[in-house]
Design a protein around this motif. Structure first.
Motif, mmCIF file in Angstrom:
data_model
loop_
_atom_site.group_PDB
_atom_site.id
_atom_site.type_symbol
_atom_site.label_atom_id
_atom_site.label_comp_id
_atom_site.label_asym_id
_atom_site.label_seq_id
_atom_site.Cartn_x
_atom_site.Cartn_y
_atom_site.Cartn_z
ATOM 1 N N LYS A 85 0.843 -1.190 0.000
ATOM 2 C CA LYS A 85 0.000 0.000 0.000
ATOM 3 C C LYS A 85 0.885 1.250 0.000
ATOM 4 C CE LYS A 85 -3.758 2.270 2.349
ATOM 5 N NZ LYS A 85 -4.776 2.229 3.359
ATOM 6 N N GLY A 86 0.543 2.177 -0.885
ATOM 7 C CA GLY A 86 1.281 3.429 -0.975
ATOM 8 C C GLY A 86 2.371 3.443 -2.033
ATOM 9 N N MET A 87 2.750 2.267 -2.519
ATOM 10 C CA MET A 87 3.754 2.229 -3.580
ATOM 11 C C MET A 87 3.174 2.851 -4.851
ATOM 12 S SD MET A 87 5.645 -1.480 -3.322
ATOM 13 C CE MET A 87 7.146 -1.025 -4.178
ATOM 14 N N VAL A 88 4.049 3.235 -5.748
ATOM 15 C CA VAL A 88 3.652 3.753 -7.046
ATOM 16 C C VAL A 88 3.900 2.661 -8.080
ATOM 17 C CG1 VAL A 88 4.237 5.435 -8.837
ATOM 18 C CG2 VAL A 88 4.036 6.157 -6.452
ATOM 19 N N LYS A 89 2.859 2.396 -8.881
ATOM 20 C CA LYS A 89 2.958 1.380 -9.929
ATOM 21 C C LYS A 89 2.800 2.073 -11.274
ATOM 22 C CE LYS A 89 -0.388 -1.676 -10.552
ATOM 23 N NZ LYS A 89 -1.190 -2.919 -10.494
ATOM 24 N N VAL A 90 3.809 1.906 -12.126
ATOM 25 C CA VAL A 90 3.749 2.412 -13.489
ATOM 26 C C VAL A 90 3.357 1.229 -14.370
ATOM 27 C CG1 VAL A 90 5.044 3.483 -15.374
ATOM 28 C CG2 VAL A 90 5.526 4.139 -12.992
ATOM 29 N N THR A 91 2.205 1.357 -15.020
ATOM 30 C CA THR A 91 1.693 0.298 -15.883
ATOM 31 C C THR A 91 1.894 0.728 -17.332
ATOM 32 O OG1 THR A 91 0.035 -0.258 -14.218
ATOM 33 C CG2 THR A 91 -0.346 -1.088 -16.448
ATOM 34 N N ILE A 92 2.531 -0.143 -18.115
ATOM 35 C CA ILE A 92 2.793 0.136 -19.527
ATOM 36 C C ILE A 92 1.998 -0.875 -20.339
ATOM 37 C CG2 ILE A 92 4.562 0.494 -21.284
ATOM 38 C CD1 ILE A 92 6.066 0.132 -18.053
ATOM 39 N N LEU A 93 1.001 -0.383 -21.059
ATOM 40 C CA LEU A 93 0.086 -1.235 -21.811
ATOM 41 C C LEU A 93 0.422 -1.189 -23.292
ATOM 42 C CD1 LEU A 93 -2.442 0.597 -19.808
ATOM 43 C CD2 LEU A 93 -2.737 -1.862 -19.852
ATOM 44 N N TYR A 94 0.449 -2.358 -23.911
ATOM 45 C CA TYR A 94 0.738 -2.483 -25.338
ATOM 46 C C TYR A 94 -0.498 -3.059 -26.022
ATOM 47 C CZ TYR A 94 5.519 -1.689 -23.888
ATOM 48 O OH TYR A 94 6.664 -1.141 -23.348
ATOM 49 N N PRO A 95 -1.395 -2.175 -26.542
ATOM 50 C CA PRO A 95 -2.651 -2.629 -27.130
ATOM 51 C C PRO A 95 -2.449 -3.527 -28.345
ATOM 52 C CG PRO A 95 -2.649 -0.246 -26.827
ATOM 53 C CD PRO A 95 -1.262 -0.723 -26.570
ATOM 54 N N ASN A 96 -3.320 -4.525 -28.444
ATOM 55 C CA ASN A 96 -3.342 -5.419 -29.582
ATOM 56 C C ASN A 96 -4.060 -4.723 -30.738
ATOM 57 O OD1 ASN A 96 -3.117 -7.696 -31.172
ATOM 58 N ND2 ASN A 96 -4.625 -8.894 -30.037
ATOM 59 N N GLY A 97 -3.800 -5.144 -31.935
ATOM 60 C CA GLY A 97 -4.491 -4.595 -33.094
ATOM 61 C C GLY A 97 -3.864 -5.105 -34.377
ATOM 62 N N GLU A 98 -4.508 -4.753 -35.470
ATOM 63 C CA GLU A 98 -4.024 -5.191 -36.776
ATOM 64 C C GLU A 98 -2.611 -4.669 -37.026
ATOM 65 O OE1 GLU A 98 -5.401 -4.796 -41.411
ATOM 66 O OE2 GLU A 98 -6.921 -4.678 -39.841
ATOM 67 N N ASP A 99 -1.760 -5.559 -37.497
ATOM 68 C CA ASP A 99 -0.367 -5.254 -37.838
ATOM 69 C C ASP A 99 0.493 -4.845 -36.638
ATOM 70 O OD1 ASP A 99 -0.833 -5.803 -40.571
ATOM 71 O OD2 ASP A 99 -1.589 -3.757 -40.859
ATOM 72 N N LYS A 100 0.026 -5.114 -35.422
ATOM 73 C CA LYS A 100 0.829 -4.823 -34.232
ATOM 74 C C LYS A 100 1.795 -5.984 -34.002
ATOM 75 C CE LYS A 100 -1.659 -1.198 -33.057
ATOM 76 N NZ LYS A 100 -1.229 0.147 -32.893
ATOM 77 N N THR A 101 3.025 -5.659 -33.670
ATOM 78 C CA THR A 101 4.029 -6.681 -33.395
ATOM 79 C C THR A 101 4.627 -6.453 -32.020
ATOM 80 O OG1 THR A 101 5.815 -5.399 -34.398
ATOM 81 C CG2 THR A 101 4.612 -6.913 -35.849
ATOM 82 N N PHE A 102 5.061 -7.548 -31.386
ATOM 83 C CA PHE A 102 5.669 -7.453 -30.064
ATOM 84 C C PHE A 102 6.606 -8.636 -29.877
ATOM 85 C CE2 PHE A 102 6.197 -7.511 -25.541
ATOM 86 C CZ PHE A 102 6.142 -6.164 -25.191
ATOM 87 N N ASP A 103 7.870 -8.357 -29.582
ATOM 88 C CA ASP A 103 8.881 -9.391 -29.350
ATOM 89 C C ASP A 103 9.027 -9.588 -27.841
ATOM 90 O OD1 ASP A 103 11.207 -10.914 -29.018
ATOM 91 O OD2 ASP A 103 12.290 -9.882 -30.615
ATOM 92 N N MET A 104 8.286 -10.564 -27.318
ATOM 93 C CA MET A 104 8.274 -10.804 -25.874
ATOM 94 C C MET A 104 9.647 -11.220 -25.352
ATOM 95 S SD MET A 104 6.590 -10.641 -23.070
ATOM 96 C CE MET A 104 4.862 -10.509 -23.506
ATOM 97 N N ASP A 105 10.392 -11.982 -26.136
ATOM 98 C CA ASP A 105 11.720 -12.406 -25.708
ATOM 99 C C ASP A 105 12.621 -11.188 -25.481
ATOM 100 O OD1 ASP A 105 13.771 -14.514 -25.242
ATOM 101 O OD2 ASP A 105 14.684 -13.615 -27.030
ATOM 102 N N TYR A 106 12.624 -10.255 -26.419
ATOM 103 C CA TYR A 106 13.455 -9.054 -26.280
ATOM 104 C C TYR A 106 12.989 -8.230 -25.077
ATOM 105 C CZ TYR A 106 16.104 -4.867 -27.403
ATOM 106 O OH TYR A 106 16.981 -3.807 -27.331
ATOM 107 N N TYR A 107 11.681 -8.060 -24.966
ATOM 108 C CA TYR A 107 11.122 -7.254 -23.874
ATOM 109 C C TYR A 107 11.498 -7.838 -22.513
ATOM 110 C CZ TYR A 107 7.542 -4.563 -21.328
ATOM 111 O OH TYR A 107 6.875 -3.714 -20.468
ATOM 112 N N SER A 108 11.335 -9.163 -22.396
ATOM 113 C CA SER A 108 11.595 -9.841 -21.117
ATOM 114 C C SER A 108 13.068 -9.937 -20.772
ATOM 115 C CB SER A 108 11.030 -11.264 -21.157
ATOM 116 O OG SER A 108 9.665 -11.258 -21.391
ATOM 117 N N ASN A 109 13.894 -10.204 -21.767
ATOM 118 C CA ASN A 109 15.298 -10.497 -21.501
ATOM 119 C C ASN A 109 16.257 -9.344 -21.731
ATOM 120 O OD1 ASN A 109 14.877 -13.284 -20.778
ATOM 121 N ND2 ASN A 109 14.410 -13.633 -22.926
#
Length: 134
Positions: free
Chosen positions: A30-54
């Motif tokens: 309680k009281g911490m600050v959480k920064v949430t970064i959302l990457y919406p799905n959609g046509e022609d959207k790409t996301f490299d989870m391996d790069y993001y995670s590692n």
């Protein structure tokens, strides 16, 4: 021989205990600050989870140092029903003790952090800063 086994067991127990303390320390409070970064799905959207995670998120931890208490990553797998696409391909969470910790650690590193986004996605992320209540 028994002495060596006992010493080895004590060492293993110590390592497990240390690991559990680190895991337990990575809980929002309680009281911490959480920064949430959302990457919406959609046509022609790409996301490299391996790069993001590692690469990307560990880079953030390095750049932000002790200000960033821990981070979490969600990988979208479904929408509300099996037929609905996931609304977000990924969501990242950054946890800080206070807002100024985020601002002071992000500001000097903003160019490097934002400049890395094209390495894993073509999505313009949505950012939400919240206070943890529960």
């Amino acid at each position: 021989m028994k002495t060596k086994i006992i010493i080895a067991l004590i060492g293993v127990i110590s390592i497990i205990s240390s690991w559990q303390n680190n895991v337990n320390a990575q809980e929002s409070k309680k009281g911490m600050v959480k920064v949430t970064i959302l990457y919406p799905n959609g046509e022609d959207k790409t996301f490299d989870m391996d790069y993001y995670s590692n690469k990307h998120m560990p880079m953030l931890k390095t750049l932000m140092g002790d200000s960033l208490k821990f981070y979490e990553i969600d990988k979208g797998i479904s929408g509300r029903t099996p037929d609905e696409p996931m609304p977000y391909l990924a969501i990242g969470y950054l946890y800080f003790d206070k807002l100024s910790d985020y601002q002071e650690s992000f500001g000097p590193n903003a160019e490097k952090i934002v400049g890395d986004i094209p390495n894993y996605t073509n999505i313009q992320p949505i950012l939400q800063i919240s206070e943890v209540l529960h």
